[in-house]
Design a protein around this motif. Structure first.
Motif, PDB file in Angstrom:
ATOM      1  N   SER A   5       0.835  -1.203   0.000  1.00 42.49           N
ATOM      2  CA  SER A   5       0.000   0.000   0.000  1.00 42.49           C
ATOM      3  C   SER A   5       0.869   1.252   0.000  1.00 42.49           C
ATOM      4  O   SER A   5       1.935   1.275   0.601  1.00 42.49           O
ATOM      5  CB  SER A   5      -0.886   0.046   1.242  1.00 42.49           C
ATOM      6  N   ILE A   6       0.375   2.297  -0.668  1.00 38.52           N
ATOM      7  CA  ILE A   6       0.996   3.614  -0.629  1.00 38.52           C
ATOM      8  C   ILE A   6      -0.040   4.549  -0.024  1.00 38.52           C
ATOM      9  O   ILE A   6      -1.159   4.665  -0.545  1.00 38.52           O
ATOM     10  CB  ILE A   6       1.404   4.098  -2.031  1.00 38.52           C
ATOM     11  N   SER A   7       0.317   5.218   1.059  1.00 36.98           N
ATOM     12  CA  SER A   7      -0.616   6.103   1.749  1.00 36.98           C
ATOM     13  C   SER A   7      -1.234   7.112   0.786  1.00 36.98           C
ATOM     14  O   SER A   7      -0.539   7.712  -0.028  1.00 36.98           O
ATOM     15  CB  SER A   7       0.107   6.869   2.861  1.00 36.98           C
ATOM     16  N   ASN A   8      -2.540   7.275   0.901  1.00 42.53           N
ATOM     17  CA  ASN A   8      -3.313   8.234   0.116  1.00 42.53           C
ATOM     18  C   ASN A   8      -3.276   7.996  -1.393  1.00 42.53           C
ATOM     19  O   ASN A   8      -3.655   8.860  -2.163  1.00 42.53           O
ATOM     20  CB  ASN A   8      -2.857   9.670   0.405  1.00 42.53           C
ATOM     21  N   ARG A   9      -2.803   6.837  -1.839  1.00 42.61           N
ATOM     22  CA  ARG A   9      -2.757   6.546  -3.276  1.00 42.61           C
ATOM     23  C   ARG A   9      -3.512   5.273  -3.625  1.00 42.61           C
ATOM     24  O   ARG A   9      -4.270   5.252  -4.564  1.00 42.61           O
ATOM     25  CB  ARG A   9      -1.299   6.402  -3.749  1.00 42.61           C
ATOM     26  N   GLY A  10      -3.251   4.190  -2.910  1.00 41.77           N
ATOM     27  CA  GLY A  10      -3.897   2.922  -3.213  1.00 41.77           C
ATOM     28  C   GLY A  10      -2.948   1.762  -3.021  1.00 41.77           C
ATOM     29  O   GLY A  10      -1.936   1.864  -2.352  1.00 41.77           O
ATOM     30  N   VAL A  11      -3.282   0.644  -3.641  1.00 40.70           N
ATOM     31  CA  VAL A  11      -2.490  -0.574  -3.552  1.00 40.70           C
ATOM     32  C   VAL A  11      -1.702  -0.750  -4.842  1.00 40.70           C
ATOM     33  O   VAL A  11      -2.208  -0.505  -5.933  1.00 40.70           O
ATOM     34  CB  VAL A  11      -3.399  -1.800  -3.307  1.00 40.70           C
ATOM     35  N   VAL A  12      -0.451  -1.177  -4.693  1.00 37.53           N
ATOM     36  CA  VAL A  12       0.409  -1.427  -5.842  1.00 37.53           C
ATOM     37  C   VAL A  12       0.678  -2.925  -5.941  1.00 37.53           C
ATOM     38  O   VAL A  12       1.006  -3.578  -4.958  1.00 37.53           O
ATOM     39  CB  VAL A  12       1.751  -0.676  -5.713  1.00 37.53           C
ATOM     40  N   LEU A  13       0.531  -3.447  -7.143  1.00 31.92           N
ATOM     41  CA  LEU A  13       0.915  -4.822  -7.458  1.00 31.92           C
ATOM     42  C   LEU A  13       2.224  -4.737  -8.229  1.00 31.92           C
ATOM     43  O   LEU A  13       2.349  -3.922  -9.138  1.00 31.92           O
ATOM     44  CB  LEU A  13      -0.125  -5.488  -8.360  1.00 31.92           C
ATOM     45  N   SER A  29     -15.439  -5.368 -12.506  1.00 27.33           N
ATOM     46  CA  SER A  29     -16.851  -5.305 -12.122  1.00 27.33           C
ATOM     47  C   SER A  29     -17.045  -4.860 -10.670  1.00 27.33           C
ATOM     48  O   SER A  29     -18.080  -4.304 -10.338  1.00 27.33           O
ATOM     49  CB  SER A  29     -17.522  -6.657 -12.346  1.00 27.33           C
ATOM     50  N   ASN A  30     -16.038  -5.067  -9.824  1.00 21.77           N
ATOM     51  CA  ASN A  30     -16.158  -4.648  -8.422  1.00 21.77           C
ATOM     52  C   ASN A  30     -15.702  -3.206  -8.198  1.00 21.77           C
ATOM     53  O   ASN A  30     -15.604  -2.748  -7.076  1.00 21.77           O
ATOM     54  CB  ASN A  30     -15.396  -5.598  -7.500  1.00 21.77           C
ATOM     55  N   GLY A  31     -15.411  -2.472  -9.273  1.00 22.57           N
ATOM     56  CA  GLY A  31     -15.056  -1.063  -9.175  1.00 22.57           C
ATOM     57  C   GLY A  31     -13.582  -0.756  -9.039  1.00 22.57           C
ATOM     58  O   GLY A  31     -13.185   0.402  -9.076  1.00 22.57           O
ATOM     59  N   ILE A  32     -12.748  -1.778  -8.908  1.00 21.82           N
ATOM     60  CA  ILE A  32     -11.317  -1.531  -8.829  1.00 21.82           C
ATOM     61  C   ILE A  32     -10.824  -1.122 -10.215  1.00 21.82           C
ATOM     62  O   ILE A  32     -11.127  -1.767 -11.209  1.00 21.82           O
ATOM     63  CB  ILE A  32     -10.551  -2.761  -8.309  1.00 21.82           C
ATOM     64  N   ARG A  33     -10.042  -0.036 -10.250  1.00 19.48           N
ATOM     65  CA  ARG A  33      -9.576   0.526 -11.512  1.00 19.48           C
ATOM     66  C   ARG A  33      -8.060   0.663 -11.490  1.00 19.48           C
ATOM     67  O   ARG A  33      -7.460   1.000 -10.473  1.00 19.48           O
ATOM     68  CB  ARG A  33     -10.217   1.890 -11.721  1.00 19.48           C
ATOM     69  N   ILE A  34      -7.427   0.405 -12.629  1.00 21.20           N
ATOM     70  CA  ILE A  34      -5.992   0.618 -12.789  1.00 21.20           C
ATOM     71  C   ILE A  34      -5.784   2.107 -13.045  1.00 21.20           C
ATOM     72  O   ILE A  34      -6.292   2.644 -14.030  1.00 21.20           O
ATOM     73  CB  ILE A  34      -5.419  -0.216 -13.950  1.00 21.20           C
ATOM     74  N   VAL A  35      -5.066   2.768 -12.130  1.00 17.70           N
ATOM     75  CA  VAL A  35      -4.854   4.208 -12.257  1.00 17.70           C
ATOM     76  C   VAL A  35      -3.412   4.569 -12.614  1.00 17.70           C
ATOM     77  O   VAL A  35      -3.126   5.724 -12.912  1.00 17.70           O
ATOM     78  CB  VAL A  35      -5.303   4.965 -10.985  1.00 17.70           C
ATOM     79  N   GLY A  36      -2.518   3.585 -12.601  1.00 19.03           N
ATOM     80  CA  GLY A  36      -1.139   3.856 -12.983  1.00 19.03           C
ATOM     81  C   GLY A  36      -0.372   2.587 -13.271  1.00 19.03           C
ATOM     82  O   GLY A  36      -0.650   1.538 -12.691  1.00 19.03           O
ATOM     83  N   GLY A  50       5.932 -10.172 -20.527  1.00 16.84           N
ATOM     84  CA  GLY A  50       7.375 -10.058 -20.380  1.00 16.84           C
ATOM     85  C   GLY A  50       7.854  -8.849 -19.604  1.00 16.84           C
ATOM     86  O   GLY A  50       9.007  -8.796 -19.197  1.00 16.84           O
ATOM     87  N   GLU A  51       6.981  -7.882 -19.379  1.00 18.51           N
ATOM     88  CA  GLU A  51       7.398  -6.672 -18.674  1.00 18.51           C
ATOM     89  C   GLU A  51       7.256  -6.821 -17.163  1.00 18.51           C
ATOM     90  O   GLU A  51       6.308  -7.422 -16.680  1.00 18.51           O
ATOM     91  CB  GLU A  51       6.566  -5.473 -19.133  1.00 18.51           C
ATOM     92  N   HIS A  52       8.204  -6.249 -16.435  1.00 14.77           N
ATOM     93  CA  HIS A  52       8.121  -6.128 -14.977  1.00 14.77           C
ATOM     94  C   HIS A  52       7.499  -4.767 -14.705  1.00 14.77           C
ATOM     95  O   HIS A  52       8.042  -3.744 -15.138  1.00 14.77           O
ATOM     96  CB  HIS A  52       9.511  -6.199 -14.331  1.00 14.77           C
ATOM     97  N   VAL A  53       6.365  -4.764 -14.022  1.00 20.03           N
ATOM     98  CA  VAL A  53       5.631  -3.515 -13.822  1.00 20.03           C
ATOM     99  C   VAL A  53       5.094  -3.392 -12.405  1.00 20.03           C
ATOM    100  O   VAL A  53       4.920  -4.373 -11.703  1.00 20.03           O
ATOM    101  CB  VAL A  53       4.433  -3.397 -14.806  1.00 20.03           C
ATOM    102  N   GLY A  54       4.823  -2.161 -12.029  1.00 16.53           N
ATOM    103  CA  GLY A  54       4.073  -1.852 -10.831  1.00 16.53           C
ATOM    104  C   GLY A  54       2.735  -1.299 -11.290  1.00 16.53           C
ATOM    105  O   GLY A  54       2.686  -0.435 -12.165  1.00 16.53           O
ATOM    106  N   ILE A  55       1.651  -1.816 -10.742  1.00 18.30           N
ATOM    107  CA  ILE A  55       0.308  -1.402 -11.137  1.00 18.30           C
ATOM    108  C   ILE A  55      -0.369  -0.771  -9.929  1.00 18.30           C
ATOM    109  O   ILE A  55      -0.548  -1.422  -8.904  1.00 18.30           O
ATOM    110  CB  ILE A  55      -0.529  -2.602 -11.618  1.00 18.30           C
TER     111      ILE A  55
END
Length: 82
Positions: A5-13, A29-36, A50-55
């Motif tokens: 978790s990042i304070s005031n931002r959300g959860v990062v995968l 469908s549950n309202g979770i959205r990719i914002v970055g 193949g990409e290493h990413v943070g979502i």
């Protein structure tokens, strides 16, 4: 590989995309959205196999994120697990 978790931002995968792809703006469908989406050295609008990413997701609830991953694993992305 990791969920945090990042304070005031959300959860990062963080992990390697094993198959599929994803883009900023995708909403489950549950309202979770990719914002970055970030990679070493910058931000991206989308990610592919193949990409290493943070979502960054628009939620702080890790249980909802785990549900999101299980529901969407065949639709958007499969992450490498440690």
């Amino acid at each position: 590989e990791d969920i945090f978790s990042i304070s005031n931002r959300g959860v990062v995968l963080y992990g390697k995309v094993l198959s599929g792809g994803l883009a900023i703006g995708f909403t489950a469908s549950n309202g979770i959205r990719i914002v970055g989406i970030e990679v070493f050295g910058g931000q991206k609008r989308s990610a592919v196999t193949g990409e290493h990413v943070g979502i960054l997701l628009n939620t702080k609830d890790k249980k909802m994120v785990e549900k999101f991953l299980s529901e969407q694993s065949n639709n958007i992305v499969n992450f490498q697990k440690s």
